[in-house]
Design a protein around this motif. Structure first.
Motif, PDB file in Angstrom:
ATOM      1  N   HIS A   4     -18.241  -9.751   0.261  1.00 34.89           N
ATOM      2  CA  HIS A   4     -17.563  -8.461   0.448  1.00 34.89           C
ATOM      3  C   HIS A   4     -16.042  -8.628   0.381  1.00 34.89           C
ATOM      4  N   ASN A   5     -15.532  -9.685   0.981  1.00 39.17           N
ATOM      5  CA  ASN A   5     -14.081  -9.928   0.926  1.00 39.17           C
ATOM      6  C   ASN A   5     -13.630 -10.187  -0.504  1.00 39.17           C
ATOM      7  N   PHE A   6     -14.437 -10.932  -1.252  1.00 34.41           N
ATOM      8  CA  PHE A   6     -14.097 -11.220  -2.638  1.00 34.41           C
ATOM      9  C   PHE A   6     -14.062  -9.929  -3.457  1.00 34.41           C
ATOM     10  N   LEU A   7     -15.062  -9.067  -3.292  1.00 34.43           N
ATOM     11  CA  LEU A   7     -15.094  -7.799  -4.029  1.00 34.43           C
ATOM     12  C   LEU A   7     -13.920  -6.896  -3.634  1.00 34.43           C
ATOM     13  N   PHE A   8     -13.607  -6.892  -2.346  1.00 38.22           N
ATOM     14  CA  PHE A   8     -12.485  -6.076  -1.888  1.00 38.22           C
ATOM     15  C   PHE A   8     -11.170  -6.564  -2.498  1.00 38.22           C
ATOM     16  N   CYS A   9     -10.942  -7.877  -2.479  1.00 32.92           N
ATOM     17  CA  CYS A   9      -9.708  -8.445  -3.058  1.00 32.92           C
ATOM     18  C   CYS A   9      -9.644  -8.190  -4.561  1.00 32.92           C
ATOM     19  N   PHE A  10     -10.779  -8.336  -5.238  1.00 33.20           N
ATOM     20  CA  PHE A  10     -10.820  -8.089  -6.676  1.00 33.20           C
ATOM     21  C   PHE A  10     -10.508  -6.626  -6.987  1.00 33.20           C
ATOM     22  N   ALA A  11     -11.102  -5.712  -6.227  1.00 33.83           N
ATOM     23  CA  ALA A  11     -10.853  -4.286  -6.443  1.00 33.83           C
ATOM     24  C   ALA A  11      -9.392  -3.930  -6.159  1.00 33.83           C
ATOM     25  N   LEU A  12      -8.831  -4.503  -5.117  1.00 36.37           N
ATOM     26  CA  LEU A  12      -7.433  -4.257  -4.772  1.00 36.37           C
ATOM     27  C   LEU A  12      -6.504  -4.788  -5.865  1.00 36.37           C
ATOM     28  N   LEU A  13      -6.767  -5.986  -6.333  1.00 37.12           N
ATOM     29  CA  LEU A  13      -5.969  -6.574  -7.400  1.00 37.12           C
ATOM     30  C   LEU A  13      -6.081  -5.748  -8.684  1.00 37.12           C
ATOM     31  N   PHE A  14      -7.275  -5.300  -9.004  1.00 32.54           N
ATOM     32  CA  PHE A  14      -7.491  -4.470 -10.191  1.00 32.54           C
ATOM     33  C   PHE A  14      -6.720  -3.163 -10.074  1.00 32.54           C
ATOM     34  N   PHE A  15      -6.778  -2.533  -8.915  1.00 34.11           N
ATOM     35  CA  PHE A  15      -6.078  -1.272  -8.691  1.00 34.11           C
ATOM     36  C   PHE A  15      -4.563  -1.453  -8.816  1.00 34.11           C
ATOM     37  N   ILE A  16      -4.022  -2.502  -8.220  1.00 31.34           N
ATOM     38  CA  ILE A  16      -2.576  -2.742  -8.254  1.00 31.34           C
ATOM     39  C   ILE A  16      -2.093  -2.983  -9.686  1.00 31.34           C
ATOM     40  N   THR A  17      -2.831  -3.786 -10.445  1.00 29.53           N
ATOM     41  CA  THR A  17      -2.387  -4.089 -11.814  1.00 29.53           C
ATOM     42  C   THR A  17      -2.503  -2.883 -12.730  1.00 29.53           C
ATOM     43  N   THR A  18      -3.529  -2.084 -12.588  1.00 28.41           N
ATOM     44  CA  THR A  18      -3.650  -0.913 -13.459  1.00 28.41           C
ATOM     45  C   THR A  18      -2.690   0.189 -13.044  1.00 28.41           C
ATOM     46  N   TYR A  19      -2.460   0.369 -11.762  1.00 30.55           N
ATOM     47  CA  TYR A  19      -1.543   1.420 -11.293  1.00 30.55           C
ATOM     48  C   TYR A  19      -0.106   1.083 -11.657  1.00 30.55           C
ATOM     49  N   SER A  20       0.250  -0.182 -11.652  1.00 29.70           N
ATOM     50  CA  SER A  20       1.631  -0.568 -11.954  1.00 29.70           C
ATOM     51  C   SER A  20       1.959  -0.371 -13.427  1.00 29.70           C
ATOM     52  N   GLN A  21       0.947  -0.286 -14.272  1.00 30.60           N
ATOM     53  CA  GLN A  21       1.185  -0.102 -15.698  1.00 30.60           C
ATOM     54  C   GLN A  21       1.219   1.360 -16.109  1.00 30.60           C
ATOM     55  N   VAL A  22       0.961   2.258 -15.188  1.00 28.30           N
ATOM     56  CA  VAL A  22       1.012   3.683 -15.491  1.00 28.30           C
ATOM     57  C   VAL A  22       2.476   4.088 -15.622  1.00 28.30           C
ATOM     58  N   GLU A  23       2.805   4.760 -16.723  1.00 23.54           N
ATOM     59  CA  GLU A  23       4.186   5.184 -16.935  1.00 23.54           C
ATOM     60  C   GLU A  23       4.449   6.459 -16.140  1.00 23.54           C
ATOM     61  N   ARG A  24       5.442   6.370 -15.265  1.00 25.51           N
ATOM     62  CA  ARG A  24       5.800   7.531 -14.459  1.00 25.51           C
ATOM     63  C   ARG A  24       7.096   8.105 -14.999  1.00 25.51           C
ATOM     64  N   LYS A  25       7.093   9.379 -15.267  1.00 28.45           N
ATOM     65  CA  LYS A  25       8.300  10.027 -15.769  1.00 28.45           C
ATOM     66  C   LYS A  25       8.908  10.869 -14.656  1.00 28.45           C
ATOM     67  N   VAL A  26      10.122  10.528 -14.309  1.00 28.83           N
ATOM     68  CA  VAL A  26      10.840  11.285 -13.300  1.00 28.83           C
ATOM     69  C   VAL A  26      11.540  12.434 -14.018  1.00 28.83           C
ATOM     70  N   PRO A  27      11.302  13.658 -13.587  1.00 28.22           N
ATOM     71  CA  PRO A  27      11.965  14.769 -14.270  1.00 28.22           C
ATOM     72  C   PRO A  27      13.479  14.694 -14.072  1.00 28.22           C
ATOM     73  N   ILE A  28      14.195  14.824 -15.167  1.00 27.54           N
ATOM     74  CA  ILE A  28      15.652  14.779 -15.114  1.00 27.54           C
ATOM     75  C   ILE A  28      16.181  16.205 -15.111  1.00 27.54           C
ATOM     76  N   GLU A  29      17.008  16.488 -14.154  1.00 23.42           N
ATOM     77  CA  GLU A  29      17.609  17.805 -14.057  1.00 23.42           C
ATOM     78  C   GLU A  29      18.757  17.909 -15.044  1.00 23.42           C
ATOM     79  N   LYS A  30      18.901  19.071 -15.680  1.00 25.15           N
ATOM     80  CA  LYS A  30      19.997  19.282 -16.608  1.00 25.15           C
ATOM     81  C   LYS A  30      21.288  19.662 -15.886  1.00 25.15           C
TER      82      LYS A  30
END
Length: 110
Positions: A4-30
């Motif tokens: 269970h600990n191994f699956l939890f660590c694997f899922a956490l690592l997977f989530f962190i790596t995929t979430y960090s690659q998501v491009e976030r666009k901050v709206p720029i005010e004119k």
């Protein structure tokens, strides 16, 4: 390590790596916050603004006076009324608008 600990660590690592690659666009005010506050004043009041356009034009199609242009940055210092600035903000070519700020003189002693 338990299964269970191994699956939890694997899922956490997977989530962190995929979430960090998501491009976030901050709206720029004119428009800067200080200019937004000034735009609530009387529309016939005179104002000096710095406007940054995608393409720098020699002449603006808006009534007012060009005080200075900065070709390297595409910025123009422009004196006009608040009503005209409100219409300039709607221009698709405008990247950013701000109030011209003059530096305050330093106080010296002695």
């Amino acid at each position: 390590m338990s299964k269970h600990n191994f699956l939890f660590c694997f899922a956490l690592l997977f989530f962190i790596t995929t979430y960090s690659q998501v491009e976030r666009k901050v709206p720029i005010e004119k428009v800067s916050k200080s200019l937004k506050q000034i735009l609530t004043q009387n529309e016939s009041d005179s104002i000096t603004v710095i406007l940054s356009f995608k393409v720098l034009a020699r002449e603006l199609k808006y009534p007012g006076k060009i005080l200075y242009q900065y070709p390297a940055s595409g910025a123009t210092t422009f004196k006009t009324t608040i009503a005209i600035v409100k219409s300039i903000i709607k221009d698709d070519q405008l990247l950013f608008a701000d109030v011209l700020r003059t530096p305050k003189e330093e106080l010296t002693t002695g």
